[in-house]
Every structure is written in structure tokens, then in C-alpha cells.
Write a protein that holds these residues in place. Structure first.
Motif, PDB file in Angstrom:
ATOM      1  N   UNK A 162       0.841  -1.191   0.000  1.00  0.00           N
ATOM      2  CA  UNK A 162       0.000   0.000   0.000  1.00  0.00           C
ATOM      3  C   UNK A 162       0.878   1.243   0.000  1.00  0.00           C
ATOM      4  N   UNK A 163       0.538   2.188  -0.849  1.00  0.00           N
ATOM      5  CA  UNK A 163       1.169   3.504  -0.799  1.00  0.00           C
ATOM      6  C   UNK A 163       0.292   4.382   0.088  1.00  0.00           C
ATOM      7  N   UNK A 188       2.057   5.406   8.997  1.00  0.00           N
ATOM      8  CA  UNK A 188       2.399   4.018   8.691  1.00  0.00           C
ATOM      9  C   UNK A 188       3.837   3.655   9.075  1.00  0.00           C
ATOM     10  N   UNK A 189       4.575   4.625   9.592  1.00  0.00           N
ATOM     11  CA  UNK A 189       5.910   4.338  10.123  1.00  0.00           C
ATOM     12  C   UNK A 189       5.900   4.218  11.649  1.00  0.00           C
ATOM     13  N   UNK A 194       3.575  -0.720  12.435  1.00  0.00           N
ATOM     14  CA  UNK A 194       4.559  -1.774  12.174  1.00  0.00           C
ATOM     15  C   UNK A 194       4.054  -3.151  12.601  1.00  0.00           C
ATOM     16  N   UNK A 195       3.015  -3.180  13.406  1.00  0.00           N
ATOM     17  CA  UNK A 195       2.399  -4.462  13.757  1.00  0.00           C
ATOM     18  C   UNK A 195       1.842  -5.119  12.496  1.00  0.00           C
ATOM     19  N   UNK A 196       1.325  -4.301  11.581  1.00  0.00           N
ATOM     20  CA  UNK A 196       0.632  -4.820  10.399  1.00  0.00           C
ATOM     21  C   UNK A 196       1.405  -4.671   9.091  1.00  0.00           C
ATOM     22  N   UNK A 197       2.278  -3.681   9.037  1.00  0.00           N
ATOM     23  CA  UNK A 197       2.927  -3.368   7.761  1.00  0.00           C
ATOM     24  C   UNK A 197       4.446  -3.249   7.896  1.00  0.00           C
ATOM     25  N   UNK A 198       5.111  -3.633   6.817  1.00  0.00           N
ATOM     26  CA  UNK A 198       6.563  -3.529   6.720  1.00  0.00           C
ATOM     27  C   UNK A 198       6.901  -2.437   5.708  1.00  0.00           C
ATOM     28  N   UNK A 199       7.887  -1.610   6.022  1.00  0.00           N
ATOM     29  CA  UNK A 199       8.267  -0.519   5.131  1.00  0.00           C
ATOM     30  C   UNK A 199       9.008  -1.041   3.896  1.00  0.00           C
ATOM     31  N   UNK A 200       8.672  -0.494   2.749  1.00  0.00           N
ATOM     32  CA  UNK A 200       9.334  -0.836   1.494  1.00  0.00           C
ATOM     33  C   UNK A 200      10.061   0.408   0.990  1.00  0.00           C
ATOM     34  N   UNK A 201      11.340   0.239   0.649  1.00  0.00           N
ATOM     35  CA  UNK A 201      12.152   1.383   0.235  1.00  0.00           C
ATOM     36  C   UNK A 201      12.547   1.296  -1.239  1.00  0.00           C
ATOM     37  N   UNK A 206      11.421   5.501   1.933  1.00  0.00           N
ATOM     38  CA  UNK A 206      10.228   4.691   2.188  1.00  0.00           C
ATOM     39  C   UNK A 206       9.133   5.135   1.228  1.00  0.00           C
ATOM     40  N   UNK A 207       8.678   4.212   0.384  1.00  0.00           N
ATOM     41  CA  UNK A 207       7.696   4.568  -0.643  1.00  0.00           C
ATOM     42  C   UNK A 207       6.395   3.778  -0.533  1.00  0.00           C
ATOM     43  N   UNK A 208       6.420   2.665   0.211  1.00  0.00           N
ATOM     44  CA  UNK A 208       5.217   1.839   0.323  1.00  0.00           C
ATOM     45  C   UNK A 208       5.288   1.013   1.601  1.00  0.00           C
ATOM     46  N   UNK A 209       4.175   0.319   1.872  1.00  0.00           N
ATOM     47  CA  UNK A 209       4.069  -0.459   3.106  1.00  0.00           C
ATOM     48  C   UNK A 209       3.425  -1.800   2.767  1.00  0.00           C
ATOM     49  N   UNK A 210       4.143  -2.867   3.084  1.00  0.00           N
ATOM     50  CA  UNK A 210       3.705  -4.217   2.716  1.00  0.00           C
ATOM     51  C   UNK A 210       2.976  -4.889   3.875  1.00  0.00           C
ATOM     52  N   UNK A 211       1.803  -5.404   3.589  1.00  0.00           N
ATOM     53  CA  UNK A 211       1.018  -6.101   4.608  1.00  0.00           C
ATOM     54  C   UNK A 211       1.735  -7.380   5.034  1.00  0.00           C
ATOM     55  N   UNK A 212       1.857  -7.580   6.337  1.00  0.00           N
ATOM     56  CA  UNK A 212       2.539  -8.759   6.865  1.00  0.00           C
ATOM     57  C   UNK A 212       1.602  -9.968   6.873  1.00  0.00           C
TER      58      UNK A 212
END
Length: 238
Positions: A162-163, A188-189, A194-201, A206-212
Motif C-alpha cells: 500500500x502507498x 504508517x511508520x 509496524x504491527x501490520x505493515x513492513x516498510x518498502x524502500x 520509504x515509498x510503500x508499506x507491505x502487509x505482513x
């Protein structure tokens, strides 16, 4: 006697031809040697890094301090890397590399809108977590629902990224404004996100957030709620 004369004349003729052939110019053969100082291969040309445009509003890091400012000028080094002259919110000038830029937003064409957005950008830089949630109308429960929605139709090794824009659209069903994108990027940082999403660089930013995956979320949520600082967080009661 006649036979001897003929043999003698033949010998003289052959000798004359051999002598003449020694002075005949030989055809010139093209050289197969390669010049050591030939033209530089076009593949060695320096490619300039894509840069943010002058006038852009950015959040950047300088000596481990975070600032916001406007890009005043853009230049490229001989290696192709971009550098920026930036004027921060206090009027101080900085010269930074592209990798120091953490976030950017385009400057509106209208001077009035540009000034308004820049003032909001400055004010939002140090927004507390609680204020971020209120400004975006994103509760811990809604954050978890967004994660569930993002992962609902995934299977196997697939993952959902997710962006800030797509997060706002998913949660509130409208296109995100420039400030909503920035505030969402900050939200989202957070430790809770961070419980739900991982940062994508990309390029260090940091440009997006990946669902764990669910198992990772369950473990992260358990650890989050064990922390005394979070024991009253709404997420631990969802």
C-alpha cells in the motif's frame, strides 16, 4: 647449337622477370590492429539520476536531524548523482545529496495554495501520533481492518503493498490530498502500524508499506501489547 641458344634465352627471360617482380608495388592490406586511443564507447556515458524539480517541498535529513524545506536549485555531479540546494522553514540554506531526501511533494502552481500547503507541511512535521490518527480519522481498529482488506484475497507467496495514496483510498474511499499522503506516510511508520505493515524502500526512501502475513501480525501484536507504554493502546483491545 640452336637448342642451347633457346635454353640460354629462356633462362635470361626468367631471370629478368624475377628481378622486375621485386619492384612491383604490392596491394595494401587493411590493418587489423585496434587503436588504444579509439572513440569512447557510448555505453560508458554517464546517466544522470532522475531528480526532484526545483520548487518541490521536501522532508530531508542532515546530520541526523530532520528538516522540511523547499528545493531552490538542482545540479548533477560528474557521476550523474543529483544534489539540491534547499532552504528550510527557518530560511537556512543546505546543500544535500539526493539520498538525504526522505519525502517530497509537488509545489502547487498557485502562490496562495503553495504558501498554504507549505505552512501545513511545516506544522505537520512534528505531529504527535495521536494527532495523526485524529487528522486522518484512522483508529487502531480501522488500521487493522485496512490490513485485513489488503490481505483478504492474497494467497501463496503474493503480497500486498500500500502507498499512502492507496491506503487513504482503501480506508476512506476518496483520493488523498497532498497533506493526507504525507500524514499517512508518517502514520504508517509508527510502532502501531509496524504491527501490520513492513516498510518498502526505493533508492533509500520509504515509498510503500507491505502487509505482513497473519502469523507475523499475531506475534507483533503480542509483543506490542506486552510493552508497558502500549498497555492502554486501543489496538490491544481490538
Amino acid at each position: 647449337m640452336k637448342l642451347l641458344n633457346r635454353l640460354y634465352l629462356t633462362a635470361l627471360t626468367l631471370s629478368s622477370l624475377e628481378a622486375t617482380s621485386a619492384f612491383v608495388a604490392r596491394p595494401h592490406l587493411p590493418s587489423t590492429s585496434v587503436s588504444l586511443h579509439g572513440k569512447k564507447d557510448s555505453s560508458d556515458e554517464v546517466v544522470q539520476q532522475q531528480a526532484f524539480s526545483a520548487g518541490s517541498f521536501i522532508e530531508f535529513e542532515e546530520k541526523k536531524r530532520i528538516h522540511v524545506g523547499k528545493i531552490d536549485a538542482v545540479e548533477h555531479k560528474s557521476s550523474g548523482g543529483a544534489r539540491y540546494t534547499v532552504i528550510d522553514s527557518e530560511g537556512k540554506k543546505f546543500n544535500i545529496a539526493d539520498k538525504s531526501v526522505r519525502y517530497s511533494m509537488a509545489c502547487p502552481n498557485s502562490p496562495g495554495q503553495a504558501n498554504k500547503l507549505y505552512e501545513e507541511f511545516i506544522s505537520a512535521q512534528d505531529t504527535p501520533m495521536k494527532s495523526l490518527q485524529e487528522s486522518l480519522d484512522v483508529s487502531p481498529e480501522l488500521l487493522e481492518m485496512a490490513w485485513e482488506e489488503a490481505t483478504e484475497e492474497l494467497d501463496g507467496e503474493a503480497h500486498a503493498d500500500l502507498t499512502p495514496s492507496s491506503f487513504v483510498e482503501l480506508v476512506h474511499a476518496h483520493a488523498a490530498s497532498a497533506m493526507e499522503k504525507y500524514l499517512t506516510w508518517k502514520l504508517l511508520q509508527s510502532d502501531m502500524a509496524h504491527v501490520f505493515f513492513k516498510e518498502i524502500k526505493s533508492h533509500g526512501r520509504i515509498v510503500a508499506f507491505r502487509a505482513k502475513p497473519r502469523k507475523a501480525v499475531d506475534n507483533a501484536k503480542d509483543m506490542f501489547c506486552r510493552d508497558q507504554d502500549n498497555e492502554d493502546n486501543e489496538l490491544c483491545f481490538v
